[in-house]
Design an enzyme around this catalytic site. Structure first.
Site, PDB file in Angstrom:
ATOM      1  N   LYS A 112       0.815  -1.213   0.000  1.00 45.31           N
ATOM      2  CA  LYS A 112       0.000   0.000   0.000  1.00 45.31           C
ATOM      3  C   LYS A 112       0.851   1.267   0.000  1.00 45.31           C
ATOM      4  O   LYS A 112       0.413   2.313  -0.448  1.00 45.31           O
ATOM      5  CB  LYS A 112      -0.954  -0.009   1.181  1.00 45.31           C
ATOM      6  CG  LYS A 112      -1.816  -1.275   1.228  1.00 45.31           C
ATOM      7  CD  LYS A 112      -3.257  -0.986   1.271  1.00 45.31           C
ATOM      8  CE  LYS A 112      -4.175  -2.163   1.096  1.00 45.31           C
ATOM      9  NZ  LYS A 112      -3.746  -3.483   1.527  1.00 45.31           N
TER      10      LYS A 112
HETATM   11  C1  LIG Z   1      -4.417  -4.617   1.048  1.00 41.32           C
HETATM   12  C2  LIG Z   1      -3.647  -5.870   0.985  1.00 41.32           C
HETATM   13  C3  LIG Z   1      -4.003  -6.902   0.105  1.00 41.32           C
HETATM   14  C4  LIG Z   1      -5.245  -6.820  -0.760  1.00 41.32           C
HETATM   15  O1  LIG Z   1      -5.149  -5.831  -1.736  1.00 41.32           O
HETATM   16  P1  LIG Z   1      -6.480  -5.294  -2.463  1.00 41.32           P
HETATM   17  O2  LIG Z   1      -6.025  -4.160  -3.302  1.00 41.32           O
HETATM   18  O3  LIG Z   1      -7.395  -4.883  -1.349  1.00 41.32           O
HETATM   19  O4  LIG Z   1      -7.028  -6.425  -3.234  1.00 41.32           O
HETATM   20  C5  LIG Z   1      -3.198  -8.014   0.048  1.00 41.32           C
HETATM   21  N1  LIG Z   1      -2.100  -8.127   0.823  1.00 41.32           N
HETATM   22  C6  LIG Z   1      -1.736  -7.174   1.692  1.00 41.32           C
HETATM   23  C7  LIG Z   1      -0.530  -7.367   2.529  1.00 41.32           C
HETATM   24  C8  LIG Z   1      -2.483  -5.996   1.788  1.00 41.32           C
HETATM   25  O5  LIG Z   1      -2.106  -5.042   2.636  1.00 41.32           O
END
Ligand SMILES: *Cc1c(COP(=O)(O)O)cnc(C)c1O
Length: 469
Positions: A112
């Site tokens: 993120k």
């Molecule tokens: C947010 C997240 C996901 C999922 O990603 P999306 O964009 O919500 O599908 C997977 N793995 C981790 C570690 C995350 O922080």
């Protein structure tokens, strides 16, 4: 470049307005009116470029002239200077035709950061240019919150209220949020699940007086700019591995469908992507959809990959919009039905089209742990539980024609140390750059899951420094 709502009735907006707005006023999500195209020459020319240079080239058409080139390049450079060794998305071969794209070298150890660090800079730039300020509200299953708070802390024109489901995020995840102590940062620990938090955020956006009073904005994956930032690493990985002359496939550990939708966008822009494996934990609504054409809600089960403990994948709406021929009324009707009955189906045609590109896969906690252990036994590498769901899925859906399969490694193993230790017998060390996390002071507000309580709390906090529009 104009942006249109997936529900068809909100006004079209330019990039800077979409950035600040988040959710569209008709309840839909913004998408570009058309996909910019990367030609074969464009892709060839990227093979020798740095990540930041590729980012500039991919992002520029989406910005549509609302930010100067030199400013945009500066925002990109500052965003990715926060990554350890300047590495945003390095590829690592783990054998069997599978590679990991490591996306966890940013400040909060999860993918993120890639979007959020850029978003912080974009917000700052656009708000300063307009002389205005905003209130960001967000829901997090763990990783979004910390990434957003790190990206927005101490920025005068922003206040951030981050909702997380109390007791349902790991200790490291919680501390990465609650130890961000800044006057413009508020952590709310909400009684309920992640989906409850997400519903509360949507409800605040749908409360028009409240929304206007606080000049609300979002940094959730519903914000188009986050998807945009994530398109870059799909393009970057593809050109590293020989695009446009060679195709590539991706496996994406999926929750809200934001990350995998960015890959879909790269494909629409002309990157030769053969397949997306949509990897879920026991919360397998997407895997069931891609296996049946029916989206059917179940209750959320807590797992060792909590950032994927989601039943309603909000970004799926963007794919649905394309699947339904970009008919906003049909999207609105379908999603109203989903809310009312907990299920919807798409037409045979739409389902067949989705199946050409997407495959669903589901792995429970036992299989996830086994995958962590296997990879550690085989090559001595520790992976986090989200990445492990992806690795399990990639290994069970091998490419037989030599197409490289890239698994998005979405978090650092030290972000989920208990699960990783339980699976492998080895406790992963926190990277030195976040070393004293477990000793820092924490600050959070416990709050009920009622909309009125949360809106009152936000109303009661000191107002923004410059007046809201
Ligand atoms: C947010 C997240 C996901 C999922 O990603 P999306 O964009 O919500 O599908 C997977 N793995 C981790 C570690 C995350 O922080």
């Amino acid at each position: 470049m104009r942006y249109i709502s997936t529900r068809g009735t909100a006004p079209d907006l330019a990039f800077d307005e979409v950035l600040l707005t988040g959710l569209a006023r008709d309840g839909g999500l913004y998408v570009p009116a058309e996909w910019p195209q990367l030609s074969a020459d464009d892709l060839h020319s990227m093979a020798d470029k740095s990540y930041n240079e590729v980012a500039f080239q991919v992002i520029k058409p989406f910005i549509g002239g609302t930010i100067d080139d030199a400013d945009l390049m500066g925002i990109i450079d500052r965003a990715y200077a926060t990554f350890e060794g300047g590495e945003v998305a390095p590829l690592v071969d783990i054998g069997g035709g599978v590679m990991l794209m490591e996306q966890f070298h940013g400040p909060t150890l999860a993918f993120k950061d890639v979007a959020m660090q850029l978003l912080g800079g974009l917000f700052d730039h656009v708000l300063k240019a307009r002389g205005t300020s905003i209130t960001i509200v967000g829901a997090t299953s763990g990783d979004t919150g910390s990434a957003a708070l790190e990206a927005c802390r101490d920025k005068d024109a922003l206040r951030v209220f981050m909702l997380h489901p109390k007791g349902r995020v790991s200790e490291v995840q919680r501390r990465q949020m609650t130890t961000v102590i800044a006057d413009n940062v508020f952590n709310l620990a909400v009684e309920g699940t992640f989906d409850d938090c997400q519903d509360l955020v949507k409800a605040m956006f749908n409360d028009q007086p409240f929304r206007d009073r606080h000049n609300l904005s979002a940094v959730n994956s519903i914000n188009w700019a986050r998807v945009m930032a994530q398109i870059v690493y799909y393009v970057y990985a593809a050109v590293q591995l020989g695009a446009p002359d060679k195709a590539i496939s991706f496996t994406v550990p999926t929750g809200n469908f934001g990350n995998v939708f960015a890959g879909y966008a790269a494909k629409q822009m002309g990157v030769p992507i053969k397949k997306f494996v949509v990897a879920s934990n026991s919360n397998d609504i997407l895997a069931r959809f891609f296996a049946s054409g029916e989206m059917k809600m179940e209750t959320v089960l807590p797992t060792i990959s909590p950032s994927m403990d989601i039943q309603i994948s909000s970004n799926f709406e963007r794919l649905l919009f394309d699947m339904l021929g970009r008919d906003g009324a049909a999207v609105a009707e379908t999603l109203t039905r989903f809310r009312e009955t907990g299920a919807f189906s798409v037409s045979e045609d739409a389902y067949a089209k989705a199946q050409e590109l997407f495959v669903g896969a589901r792995y429970d906690d036992t299989q996830t742990k086994q995958t962590i252990k296997d990879l550690h036994d085989e090559i001595g590498m520790l992976i986090d539980p989200h990445t492990a769901v992806g690795v399990a899925a990639a290994r069970s859906t091998p490419e037989t024609d030599g197409t490289p399969m890239v698994v998005l490694a979405t978090a650092h193993p030290a972000k989920f140390p208990d699960a990783v230790e339980d699976a492998s017998g080895v406790r992963p060390d926190l990277p030195a750059r976040v070393g004293d996390l477990l000793d820092r002071e924490e600050k959070a507000i416990d709050i009920s899951g009622e909309l009125a309580a949360i809106e009152k709390y936000i109303d009661d906090q000191s107002p923004l420094k410059s007046g809201a529009a």
